[in-house]
Scaffold this motif. Sequence first.
Motif, PDB file in Angstrom:
ATOM      1  N   GLY A 137       8.220 -41.139 -22.479  1.00 29.28           N
ATOM      2  CA  GLY A 137       8.462 -41.184 -20.879  1.00 29.28           C
ATOM      3  C   GLY A 137       8.678 -42.833 -20.688  1.00 29.28           C
ATOM      4  N   TYR A 138       7.864 -43.536 -21.037  1.00 28.91           N
ATOM      5  CA  TYR A 138       7.829 -45.051 -20.679  1.00 28.91           C
ATOM      6  C   TYR A 138       8.862 -45.574 -21.510  1.00 28.91           C
ATOM      7  N   HIS A 139       9.393 -45.303 -22.591  1.00 33.00           N
ATOM      8  CA  HIS A 139      10.489 -45.885 -23.331  1.00 33.00           C
ATOM      9  C   HIS A 139      11.624 -45.562 -22.409  1.00 33.00           C
ATOM     10  N   GLN A 140      11.842 -44.141 -21.927  1.00 30.50           N
ATOM     11  CA  GLN A 140      12.989 -44.113 -21.335  1.00 30.50           C
ATOM     12  C   GLN A 140      12.966 -44.817 -19.987  1.00 30.50           C
ATOM     13  N   PHE A 141      11.885 -44.743 -19.273  1.00 36.57           N
ATOM     14  CA  PHE A 141      11.910 -45.594 -18.127  1.00 36.57           C
ATOM     15  C   PHE A 141      12.371 -47.004 -18.038  1.00 36.57           C
ATOM     16  N   PHE A 142      11.433 -47.449 -19.162  1.00 33.53           N
ATOM     17  CA  PHE A 142      11.679 -48.973 -19.307  1.00 33.53           C
ATOM     18  C   PHE A 142      13.092 -49.467 -19.729  1.00 33.53           C
ATOM     19  N   SER A 143      13.745 -48.618 -20.674  1.00 37.31           N
ATOM     20  CA  SER A 143      14.969 -48.851 -21.103  1.00 37.31           C
ATOM     21  C   SER A 143      16.169 -48.410 -20.050  1.00 37.31           C
ATOM     22  N   ARG A 144      15.923 -47.503 -19.321  1.00 34.46           N
ATOM     23  CA  ARG A 144      16.824 -47.304 -18.254  1.00 34.46           C
ATOM     24  C   ARG A 144      16.858 -48.509 -17.131  1.00 34.46           C
TER      25      ARG A 144
END
Length: 690
Positions: A137-144
């Motif tokens: 979830g963190y990966h997706q949030f920061f990447s987006r």
Amino acid sequence: MITLPPVLKKWQDRRELEIVQGWLRNEATAIVGLQGIGGIGKSWLAAYLYEQSTELGFGAVLWADVSQQPEFLAFAKKVYQTFARTLSPEQEQRFAAAGTTEQINVLLHCLRQQRYLLVVDNLETLLNLEQQWRDPGYHQFFSRWLAQGQTSAVLVTTREQPRSLREVPTWRMLEGLNAVAGGKLLAAWGVEGGEASLQQFSQLLNGHPLTLKLAATFLVNYCDGQLREAERLKLTEFEQMAKRATGEHRTVETCLEWILQQHWERLNPQQQTLLQNLSVYRVPFTIQAAISMVEDASERELETRQQLRELITRSLLEELGQATNRRYQVQAAIAHYVQWNVDLTQAHQKAAAYFDQQSRQQRLMAADEEDAAIPYLELFHHCCELGAYATALEVVYYGTDGRDDCDQFLALRGYSATRYQLYSRLGDSWPPETSKPFADFQKVFGDVLQFLKQSSEALNRYQEALQIYRQVGDRLGEANTLKAIGDVLQFLKQSSEALNRYQEALQIYRQVGARLGEANTLKAIGDVLQFLKQSSEALNRYQEALQIYRQVGARLGEANTLKAIGDVLQFLDQRDEALNRYQEALQIYRQVGDRLGEANTLLGLGSLQDDPVSALDYFQSAQQIYLQIGDRYSQGRNLLRFIVNAQLQLGQVEAAIASCEAASAIGTAIGVPVLRDYAAQKLAEIQGAN
């Protein structure tokens, strides 16, 4: 998650300040990174910028210290609640029930509407050893946010840079304070001396703020604050030692270690022991937790409070929060020093005793967030540190001795990443042994792996558990594992082998009188028979199982079986009866907090809708739950079997194509080729029809 920044004491300007302020004033800046070694002042600088947020043009600000590794859902809810401001209970509930992708969509929309500053402190705690994100979830949030962010800014502090953020242009590696600022900081902490002498002393300590603070408190406590008396501290010897160190980080570490040594040698034995004991706490602790580390705690509470105050005065202990919610913490650099080459067995025993008491007082309710399980998770940690692996398993798995079933709580709430971390730690540390607890561990780890669709690894764990159960004569454990192996084989479409395992398990359950196990296996046999299109026989098994579940009061088993009966009735086109069973099942799933069962039942209800708009609503609701609990296989299956068909019925061809592509990506990511192949087939059908 801690939402209060550290108190700004003795602030001094930094050489990086102007650059970072310029980045934050630019509305095109999405992420600003402050990186550096421990004690360099990352959080200090971030707290100053937090206080400056209005001057920098931000309308609201949130401090999010993630050092306790909150799951992404808890982080996302706090961000949403802070920046959306006026939320109805219904809006909060919808957000919590949404999947990760939808939650991030909402957060990005919110952050792009107005100027907000989100400060994420101690980001490195969310990473593994390869600088990859522990929680996707963190990966997706920061990447987006890196790709799509604007208007608002996310300011992070970290010791390590995540691999996915290595292209961030607004990233700064912090250095120590310059000589002037370092000299002023020493003076602010009460060190007296000429301006040039203070600056020279600051340079000697590489301008490292934590080292300067420790050196200053040392001089104030033991030399009346007089820098000229520093020769009593063997300063020349220290200079020679610092010069021998190689590399900037090594020199800083040498300075810090030397100053800590001076502090350490002037603590009395009781203070030394207390600091070492407190250093084993991973999370900020209360005064009660501190007192529990002292022998004869009830008789020495006042003395312990005084010792804590002494440690705070000497900058060896941090004080966090307000008086009504006061917490304490030993900085990581100090903890590392005081723990070096020391036997911490007694400290971990005392910490374990404290959290043992806390876990017995902490009830785990279906609506609770993961923070409610902290006493269990910390007790598990300290038991592992003591090598008491069977006890660690007992704490989270068995739900006995006055504690709730933590594993069941985590499973029902969808915290699969936390479960995987727990059992992976046992798998890495627990030497193999022929015992029931070790077999139980192998069994539950297999359950987690199978939930994550790692079927091969799950089967390996189950086979090891089965062998041990047979060696120790645990018939019930043997039956439970045979049933679990049957579940994996059925998932792999090996129906004949699955039935064989179920029949073996059923025989044992009946021999030992395990009615719940008998019902679970009858239900599983019914599943296989329905897969083989033997619907009449399947219904018979389901009815047998349902009767037993109701007799023993197993509500979750009752819901699972009602859902299965609904599936058969739908297959037989008995739609009204199927709807009734699904509604009964859905009500129970929501009562017991089983999100996966709720999602699966929503699919059944959606399949019975005549209106494709209503059907798609049900399917999307189920997808949000699958995303939230991290069930990637079900996400892909739902996209292909349900969502795509509803989208095509509504003429949403582009959306259907996107759903197929998403399912294919999931199949590739989790190693399930059938999802990828079926997605390709559906894409070909759609493109051929258009």
